[in-house]
Design an enzyme around this catalytic site. Structure first.
Site, PDB file in Angstrom:
ATOM      1  N   GLU A  29       1.017  -1.265   0.008  1.00 60.57           N
ATOM      2  CA  GLU A  29      -0.140   0.028  -0.077  1.00 60.57           C
ATOM      3  C   GLU A  29       0.794   1.228   0.103  1.00 60.57           C
ATOM      4  OE1 GLU A  29      -2.453  -0.924   3.404  1.00 60.57           O
ATOM      5  OE2 GLU A  29      -2.988  -3.032   2.684  1.00 60.57           O
ATOM      6  N   GLU A  60      -4.381  -6.764   3.588  1.00 59.74           N
ATOM      7  CA  GLU A  60      -3.504  -7.494   3.984  1.00 59.74           C
ATOM      8  C   GLU A  60      -3.396  -8.928   3.680  1.00 59.74           C
ATOM      9  OE1 GLU A  60      -4.940  -4.936   5.298  1.00 59.74           O
ATOM     10  OE2 GLU A  60      -3.352  -3.499   5.279  1.00 59.74           O
ATOM     11  N   GLN A  82       2.069  -2.019   6.015  1.00 63.04           N
ATOM     12  CA  GLN A  82       2.426  -0.818   6.350  1.00 63.04           C
ATOM     13  C   GLN A  82       2.773  -0.530   7.987  1.00 63.04           C
ATOM     14  OE1 GLN A  82      -0.888   1.919   5.105  1.00 63.04           O
ATOM     15  NE2 GLN A  82       0.565   2.427   3.503  1.00 63.04           N
ATOM     16  N   PHE A  83       2.142  -1.319   8.551  1.00 64.20           N
ATOM     17  CA  PHE A  83       2.169  -1.285  10.076  1.00 64.20           C
ATOM     18  C   PHE A  83       2.525  -2.680  10.571  1.00 64.20           C
ATOM     19  CE2 PHE A  83       1.139   2.916   9.744  1.00 64.20           C
ATOM     20  CZ  PHE A  83       1.431   3.925  10.697  1.00 64.20           C
ATOM     21  N   ASP A  85       1.533  -3.762  13.227  1.00 68.27           N
ATOM     22  CA  ASP A  85       0.103  -4.296  13.826  1.00 68.27           C
ATOM     23  C   ASP A  85      -0.886  -4.971  12.831  1.00 68.27           C
ATOM     24  OD1 ASP A  85       0.265  -2.018  16.663  1.00 68.27           O
ATOM     25  OD2 ASP A  85       1.370  -1.618  14.739  1.00 68.27           O
ATOM     26  N   PHE A  86      -0.719  -4.499  11.473  1.00 74.13           N
ATOM     27  CA  PHE A  86      -1.719  -5.007  10.645  1.00 74.13           C
ATOM     28  C   PHE A  86      -1.359  -6.298  10.337  1.00 74.13           C
ATOM     29  CE2 PHE A  86      -1.859  -0.294   8.867  1.00 74.13           C
ATOM     30  CZ  PHE A  86      -2.212   0.150  10.208  1.00 74.13           C
ATOM     31  N   HIS A 129      -1.051   1.035  16.351  1.00 72.50           N
ATOM     32  CA  HIS A 129       0.014   1.470  15.431  1.00 72.50           C
ATOM     33  C   HIS A 129       1.224   1.477  15.925  1.00 72.50           C
ATOM     34  CE1 HIS A 129      -3.668   2.829  13.198  1.00 72.50           C
ATOM     35  NE2 HIS A 129      -2.765   2.963  11.941  1.00 72.50           N
TER      36      HIS A 129
END
Ligand SMILES: Cc1ncc(C[n+]2csc(CCOP(=O)(O)OP(=O)(O)O)c2C)c(N)n1
Lengths: 322, 329
Positions: A29, A60, A82-83, A85-86, A129
């Site tokens: 992304e 994801e 991206q993070f 956490d995801f 995040h």
């Protein structure tokens, strides 16, 4: 030697590997036109074009499985989540799909995919995040995990991860993106599975991950003034784990502090501690100490500092041991 | 008739191989020779045979847990039986079992997790497109699995990037105990395709020629970068797996099962072949006998192959392609 940032080193690793092998490409992304949500992929889209630096929809789980499929088809995708956490959304794909297909196919298939993600606190970005997520993935046969700390290591390890024929979860720490360090112009690789002795010492071994390596270096300076000599080890990869480097340090000092930014409960500190106890019990002169985050969702903003471990926690833990 | 005699006879052989193969599995399960669960597609064969008969050898198949008809027709019988019996000479050294895969035969592994096949298939299709290959991926999916988020993400991306893939949803009206009416508010799963900007059709999955013609067209379009969704409607005759008594089916459901069995896709196709003088009853009997013989020979051969040893099982070279030694454990 020239100094570049962690973000630049990361960027160079991807660019060099993409130049070298046309099967390597980056997807994720906002990695293309924008150059990454923190600017860490700037220039790649311009050099390699939309077919090799692919801006994707937000998906994801699907993307991580797509990367698995591409890798089985002979590509070497680098997927950015991206993070960190995801990665929960992609957990099944990263941990339960890609790592299993080689074994389940009797060695016929391989899945040379790299799942890159930016983890960790330092931005005050709250509970979803800011986490360090390496421990989520420690229980999955077939996966490799890298946790680079320095610009030199992030470049060398990422190049090794791209060339490795297995799925690698590559967790960068986002608070380190701007940190500068020596990175040679010449080509090099940091092999997966080799820890680094960041600093030699004789009284206590600190095994630290990522941001906590920097905190440990600060702690060591303070402790040294009081005559306490610490050795700092950065494992650099968690699977494989370079137990030999860790064991030889433990045999020398007999005292161990393990420091990581993820919560203590269920963190990799427990695993490393057990590993040391199983193998070097005779050398231990005191119980192993863990320095880690509290078991609290990381708060928004400034108060995150009340929950995350820092230099002072390390100093305190070491002093309790000597 | 759109198809040649040769093509029609081939479809007959493929249908019968599917049926006779699964009937043999029932025997093997009953005698305790097969560990694990076997999800039979008896009564649904027309869907997968319509699809595999439309595929080229260079096209890829992504199966599900209920894909014996497609898989048995893509693989070599001997090595497939070795795999199902957990033997070292199987396609995957006995480690793949119902998740069997073969690079040579272009069969990708069926994941144990529903819906995952869709994004894996999309990844494969994407790689084929990057390499400018002419192959297409046919991705099988159940009606139940189509509710998974992975399927949604995969379809969206396939359409967006114009990937060479056909999503074939085999709607057998059941997901273990859950009937189709309790899975989704939509009446036709093919309608979802519109939400991704793809073409979607719903067809009679019990008519092998309808499936074949639809897949011919869908595969040709996919080859040109136009992915689509085909929903083939059929019915699950048996329990979810061999041995499942399906007590969750009420009296009305039982009636549906009986209706479905009357509408047997193989019986229907046979009647057509006889009526059109494509095959005689003797031809058919000869085909069936030959298939049964091959299956029995394959089982005898498979049983001669050794089971994996402990060393072959606990082998880190089999887990990691780049075994870095050290502490991978
Ligand atoms: C992610 C996941 N959830 C649940 C299951 C358990 N499970 C296996 S088959 C099945 C039903 C699948 O239904 P459908 O997709 O319609 O295929 P069918 O069995 O009818 O061929 C379920 C729930 C699974 N294997 N994976």
């Amino acid at each position: 030697m020239r100094q570049i940032s962690y973000a630049q080193a990361l960027n160079e690793a991807m660019a060099e590997e993409m130049r070298k092998d046309k099967n390597v490409f980056l997807m994720g992304e906002d990695v293309g036109v924008m150059g990454g949500w923190l600017g860490h992929t700037i220039g790649l889209y311009e050099e390699f074009g939309a077919e090799r630096v692919i801006d994707t929809p937000i998906a994801e789980s699907g993307l991580a499985n797509i990367a698995n499929g591409m890798a089985m088809a002979g590509k070497r995708p680098i997927l950015e989540i991206q993070f960190g956490d995801f990665l929960g959304l992609a957990f099944d794909a990263v941990g339960n799909q890609g790592p299993k297909f080689r074994y389940m196919s009797g060695g016929e298939l391989k899945v040379p995919a790299v799942f890159r993600s930016l983890q960790g606190g330092g931005f005050g970005a709250a509970a979803q995040h800011s986490q360090c997520v390496e421990a989520w993935f420690m229980n999955l046969p077939g996966l490799k995990i890298a946790v680079p700390t320095t610009p030199y290591d992030v470049k060398g390890l990422l190049k090794a991860a791209v060339r490795d024929d297995d799925p690698v979860l590559f967790l960068e720490h986002k608070a380190l993106l701007g940190v500068k360090g020596e990175v040679p112009e010449e080509e090099y690789i940091v092999p997966l599975g080799k820890a680094k002795v960041v600093k030699e010492g004789k009284d206590v071994t600190i095994i630290a991950l990522q941001n906590l390596v920097y905190h440990s270096i600060e702690a060591a300076k303070e402790l040294e003034e009081e005559g306490i000599s610490v050795e700092i080890i950065d494992p650099r990869t968690l699977i494989p784990l370079d137990s030999q480097t860790i064991f030889s340090s433990v045999k020398k000092t007999g005292k161990v502090v393990i420091a990581h930014e993820a919560p203590k409960r269920g963190g990799v500190g427990g695993e490393i501690s057990a590993f040391i106890t199983e193998n070097c019990f005779e050398s231990l002169k005191a119980p192993i100490k863990r320095v880690a985050a509290l078991n609290i969702p990381i708060p928004f903003g400034i108060p995150e500092k009340y929950c995350l471990p820092n230099k002072d926690h390390i100093v305190k833990a070491v002093k309790e041991l000597v | 008739m759109k198809y040649s005699k040769e093509q029609l006879v081939k479809m007959y052989e493929q249908l019968q191989l599917s049926r006779i193969f699964e009937e043999k599995l029932i025997e093997l399960v009953a005698e305790g020779s097969l560990p694990g669960f076997y999800h039979l597609a008896i009564g649904q064969e027309a869907v997968q045979i319509g699809a595999v008969s439309a595929m080229d050898d260079d096209d890829y198949l992504v199966p599900t847990h209920r894909s014996h008809p497609a898989v048995v027709n893509r693989l070599e019988l001997d090595k497939f039986f070795c795999e199902l019996l957990g033997r070292y000479d199987g396609y995957n050294q006995g480690k793949g079992w119902e998740h069997v895969s073969s690079v040579e035969r272009k069969v990708l592994p069926a994941s144990g997790d529903l819906g995952v096949g869709a994004p894996l298939a999309v990844g494969y299709a994407w790689a084929l497109k990057m390499d400018k290959k002419d192959s297409v991926v046919v991705c099988l999916c159940g009606d139940g699995a189509s509710s998974e988020g992975n399927v949604h993400e995969a379809m969206n991306i396939a359409a967006l990037f114009k990937l060479p893939i056909v999503f074939l949803i085999e709607n057998n009206k059941w997901a273990i105990s859950t009937p189709f009416s309790k899975q989704t508010a939509v009446d036709k799963l093919s309608k979802r395709a519109a939400g991704y900007g793809m073409k979607g059709v719903t067809i009679d999955g019990n008519d092998v020629l309808t499936v074949r013609a639809t897949m011919d067209e869908a595969i040709a379009k996919a080859r040109k970068g136009e992915p689509s969704v085909v929903e083939a409607v059929t019915y699950r005759w048996k329990g979810h797996f061999e041995g499942d008594p399906a007590t969750y089916r009420n009296a009305d459901d039982q009636k549906e099962v009986e209706e479905a069995m009357k509408n047997c896709p193989i019986k229907k196709f046979k009647a057509m072949l006889l009526q059109e003088n494509v095959m005689t009853p003797e031809d058919m009997e000869a085909v069936d006998k030959n298939i049964l013989q091959k299956i029995e020979d394959a089982i005898v051969e498979a049983r001669k192959s050794p089971l994996p040893t402990e060393k072959q099982t606990v082998d880190y070279d089999a887990v990691y392609a780049t075994n870095l030694g050290g502490d991978l454990v």
